[in-house]
Design a protein around this motif. Structure first.
Motif, PDB file in Angstrom:
ATOM      1  N   ILE A 261      32.382  79.892  29.113  1.00  0.00           N
ATOM      2  CA  ILE A 261      33.029  80.164  30.406  1.00  0.00           C
ATOM      3  C   ILE A 261      32.561  81.504  30.954  1.00  0.00           C
ATOM      4  O   ILE A 261      32.228  81.630  32.147  1.00  0.00           O
ATOM      5  CB  ILE A 261      34.563  80.134  30.256  1.00  0.00           C
ATOM      6  N   PHE A 262      32.488  82.527  30.096  1.00  0.00           N
ATOM      7  CA  PHE A 262      32.010  83.834  30.537  1.00  0.00           C
ATOM      8  C   PHE A 262      30.538  83.772  30.925  1.00  0.00           C
ATOM      9  O   PHE A 262      30.117  84.390  31.912  1.00  0.00           O
ATOM     10  CB  PHE A 262      32.231  84.877  29.440  1.00  0.00           C
ATOM     11  N   LEU A 263      29.733  83.035  30.158  1.00  0.00           N
ATOM     12  CA  LEU A 263      28.320  82.896  30.505  1.00  0.00           C
ATOM     13  C   LEU A 263      28.153  82.195  31.843  1.00  0.00           C
ATOM     14  O   LEU A 263      27.313  82.586  32.663  1.00  0.00           O
ATOM     15  CB  LEU A 263      27.584  82.122  29.406  1.00  0.00           C
ATOM     16  N   TYR A 264      28.946  81.163  32.068  1.00  0.00           N
ATOM     17  CA  TYR A 264      28.833  80.424  33.327  1.00  0.00           C
ATOM     18  C   TYR A 264      29.180  81.319  34.513  1.00  0.00           C
ATOM     19  O   TYR A 264      28.483  81.315  35.531  1.00  0.00           O
ATOM     20  CB  TYR A 264      29.758  79.205  33.292  1.00  0.00           C
ATOM     21  N   LEU A 265      30.252  82.095  34.375  1.00  0.00           N
ATOM     22  CA  LEU A 265      30.683  82.945  35.482  1.00  0.00           C
ATOM     23  C   LEU A 265      29.711  84.103  35.720  1.00  0.00           C
ATOM     24  O   LEU A 265      29.432  84.454  36.879  1.00  0.00           O
ATOM     25  CB  LEU A 265      32.091  83.477  35.222  1.00  0.00           C
ATOM     26  N   CYS A 266      29.204  84.696  34.641  1.00  0.00           N
ATOM     27  CA  CYS A 266      28.365  85.898  34.789  1.00  0.00           C
ATOM     28  C   CYS A 266      26.897  85.567  35.040  1.00  0.00           C
ATOM     29  O   CYS A 266      26.255  86.164  35.912  1.00  0.00           O
ATOM     30  CB  CYS A 266      28.484  86.768  33.544  1.00  0.00           C
ATOM     31  N   VAL A 267      26.344  84.628  34.260  1.00  0.00           N
ATOM     32  CA  VAL A 267      24.911  84.346  34.339  1.00  0.00           C
ATOM     33  C   VAL A 267      24.597  83.364  35.463  1.00  0.00           C
ATOM     34  O   VAL A 267      23.684  83.600  36.267  1.00  0.00           O
ATOM     35  CB  VAL A 267      24.410  83.806  32.994  1.00  0.00           C
ATOM     36  N   TYR A 268      25.350  82.265  35.541  1.00  0.00           N
ATOM     37  CA  TYR A 268      25.022  81.230  36.510  1.00  0.00           C
ATOM     38  C   TYR A 268      25.648  81.519  37.881  1.00  0.00           C
ATOM     39  O   TYR A 268      24.961  81.441  38.909  1.00  0.00           O
ATOM     40  CB  TYR A 268      25.513  79.868  36.013  1.00  0.00           C
ATOM     41  N   TRP A 269      26.948  81.832  37.887  1.00  0.00           N
ATOM     42  CA  TRP A 269      27.626  82.016  39.167  1.00  0.00           C
ATOM     43  C   TRP A 269      27.257  83.345  39.820  1.00  0.00           C
ATOM     44  O   TRP A 269      26.694  83.405  40.905  1.00  0.00           O
ATOM     45  CB  TRP A 269      29.136  81.914  38.969  1.00  0.00           C
ATOM     46  N   TRP A 270      27.614  84.427  39.129  1.00  0.00           N
ATOM     47  CA  TRP A 270      27.370  85.757  39.699  1.00  0.00           C
ATOM     48  C   TRP A 270      25.867  86.066  39.728  1.00  0.00           C
ATOM     49  O   TRP A 270      25.351  86.620  40.704  1.00  0.00           O
ATOM     50  CB  TRP A 270      28.116  86.801  38.880  1.00  0.00           C
ATOM     51  N   GLY A 271      25.159  85.718  38.679  1.00  0.00           N
ATOM     52  CA  GLY A 271      23.739  86.032  38.612  1.00  0.00           C
ATOM     53  C   GLY A 271      22.846  85.105  39.402  1.00  0.00           C
ATOM     54  O   GLY A 271      21.643  85.337  39.509  1.00  0.00           O
ATOM     55  N   GLY A 272      23.423  84.039  39.982  1.00  0.00           N
ATOM     56  CA  GLY A 272      22.591  83.086  40.697  1.00  0.00           C
ATOM     57  C   GLY A 272      22.931  82.881  42.146  1.00  0.00           C
ATOM     58  O   GLY A 272      22.327  82.045  42.821  1.00  0.00           O
ATOM     59  N   VAL A 273      23.943  83.604  42.640  1.00  0.00           N
ATOM     60  CA  VAL A 273      24.314  83.441  44.041  1.00  0.00           C
ATOM     61  C   VAL A 273      24.129  84.759  44.790  1.00  0.00           C
ATOM     62  O   VAL A 273      23.924  85.796  44.182  1.00  0.00           O
ATOM     63  CB  VAL A 273      25.792  82.995  44.157  1.00  0.00           C
TER      64      VAL A 273
END
Length: 257
Positions: free
Chosen positions: A245-257
């Motif tokens: 969940i933390f990886l998804y929020l930090c790497v994919y969501w925050w780091g990809g938008v």
């Protein structure tokens, strides 16, 4: 009189497991860099054999009555400390926040770096998140069913969890194959593959732990009062869920938008 504490015999499995794990990590880097699967496949098989032998010895000790209440208490404490150390292991990747909050001129002063096309947060990553969250529900169902003495329901819930774990691994491999960047593409590619790759390794290990618990559950090794192996496997799986969940929020969501 038998001592309540158990001193294990000398075993080669911890050393061989460490060597195999290092080979798997090197094989992953080799695969991500050059697309070669030789070392990764060989080291993966080697790690699987070592873990099988190691877990077989632990199960044998349990069936022989060595896991007394004192030993079980220490095993729970040891698993808690292990998970705690794994949490701090993922904290080591705080460099991701340093690079993303203050992008250097080497990456173009922006995040993601210039030339990097990040993975769509609403594609495979979202599906992978749903899969892991669903596995958390099914493994919790298994745990409560086991404590209530409903063995068939526990087997069903654990089987669903294992299938979802395998499906997650399949999706992650597909994601790596479809990525437009590699581990050698700036600091973003390095951090992305290292963070998600280490989590993927944890998913594979957790799936193996649950698979062993499944076999033991089907062999009537567990009861509603004594199911330590299943319990610590469930703890580990919940840890894997939370980390993702933390990886998804930090790497994919925050780091990809």
């Amino acid at each position: 009189m038998r001592s309540p504490f158990h001193l294990v015999e000398n075993s080669p499995w911890p050393f061989l497991c460490s060597v195999s794990t290092v080979c798997v990590v090197v094989g992953l880097v080799d695969w991500m860099s050059d697309g070669s699967l030789g070392l990764l496949g060989f080291s993966g098989i080697q790690l699987g054999v070592v873990l099988y032998q190691w877990l077989r010895d632990v199960v044998r000790e349990s069936n022989q009555g060595w896991h007394t209440s004192y030993v079980a208490k220490n095993l729970r404490l040891g698993m808690m400390l292990f998970i705690f150390s794994e949490i701090f292991f993922f904290f080591l990747f705080f460099s991701f926040f340093s690079c993303s909050l203050v992008p250097s001129v080497e990456v173009g002063g922006v995040w993601p770096p210039v030339g990097i096309l990040p993975v769509n947060v609403f594609s495979l990553p979202l599906l992978m998140t749903a899969v892991l969250l669903g596995s958390g529900v099914s493994v919790t169902w298994c745990h409560h069913a086991m404590m209530a003495g409903h063995r068939d329901e526990a087997i069903c819930g654990l089987s669903i969890t294992i299938l979802l774990g395998l499906y997650f691994t399949f999706l992650q491999v597909n994601e790596y194959m479809e990525c437009s960047f590699t581990i050698a593409d700036s600091v973003y590619g390095s951090l992305f593959y290292v963070m998600t790759g280490f989590h993927g390794i944890h998913v594979i290990v957790g799936t193996m732990m649950l698979l062993v618990s499944e076999f033991r559950l089907m062999s009537h090794d567990f009861s509603s009062e004594r199911h330590l192996g299943l319990e610590v496997s469930i703890w580990y799986w919940h840890f894997v869920d939370v980390v993702w969940i933390f990886l998804y929020l930090c790497v994919y969501w925050w780091g990809g938008v």
